[in-house]
Design an enzyme around this catalytic site. Structure first.
Site, mmCIF file in Angstrom:
data_model
loop_
_atom_site.group_PDB
_atom_site.id
_atom_site.type_symbol
_atom_site.label_atom_id
_atom_site.label_comp_id
_atom_site.label_asym_id
_atom_site.label_seq_id
_atom_site.Cartn_x
_atom_site.Cartn_y
_atom_site.Cartn_z
ATOM 1 N N ASN A 200 -3.397 75.919 -62.046
ATOM 2 C CA ASN A 200 -3.544 75.345 -63.383
ATOM 3 C C ASN A 200 -4.058 73.920 -63.248
ATOM 4 O O ASN A 200 -3.614 73.182 -62.373
ATOM 5 C CB ASN A 200 -2.191 75.336 -64.106
ATOM 6 N N HIS B 275 -1.638 72.970 -56.670
ATOM 7 C CA HIS B 275 -0.870 74.035 -56.043
ATOM 8 C C HIS B 275 -1.382 75.373 -56.553
ATOM 9 O O HIS B 275 -1.864 75.487 -57.666
ATOM 10 C CB HIS B 275 0.634 73.883 -56.303
#
Length: 113
Positions: free
Chosen positions: A86, A99
């Protein structure tokens, strides 16, 4: 980065359920899993988001190599898995350290959002 929880995990200041680690990448179980397998894969060096990574750079190669190894370890290579990152608050990024969510072990729907 001083207050980054993922930097603290990468530096060993905060414990995590590690499933993979090398010189550049660390991967650990998500504390709020959305699937039977839910692993966070992060570079040890701080990048706020995918927008800060040089797309020609080797860190992406290292991350994707780690994903391949972890998927094999978790027996996901035949069943399949989803890899999600995201970027930005509207997209759901809550930790400002890039991540990748490696999730698998169940059926997924499309679209994901």
């Amino acid at each position: 980065m001083v207050d980054c929880i993922f930097c603290k995990i990468a530096n060993g200041e905060i414990p995590a359920s590690k499933v993979y680690e090398d010189e550049y990448v660390i991967a650990f179980k998500d504390i709020n899993p959305v699937a039977p397998v839910h692993i966070l894969v992060i570079p040890k060096k701080h990048y706020e988001s995918v927008l800060e990574i040089d797309t020609e750079g080797s860190i992406l190669n290292k991350i994707f190599n780690a994903v391949k190894i972890i998927a094999q370890q978790m027996n996901l290579t035949n069943e399949g898995f989803r890899l999600v990152t995201n970027t930005g608050e509207q997209a759901g990024q809550t930790v400002k350290h890039i991540h990748f969510h490696l999730i698998g072990g169940r059926d997924f729907q499309w679209p994901p959002g």
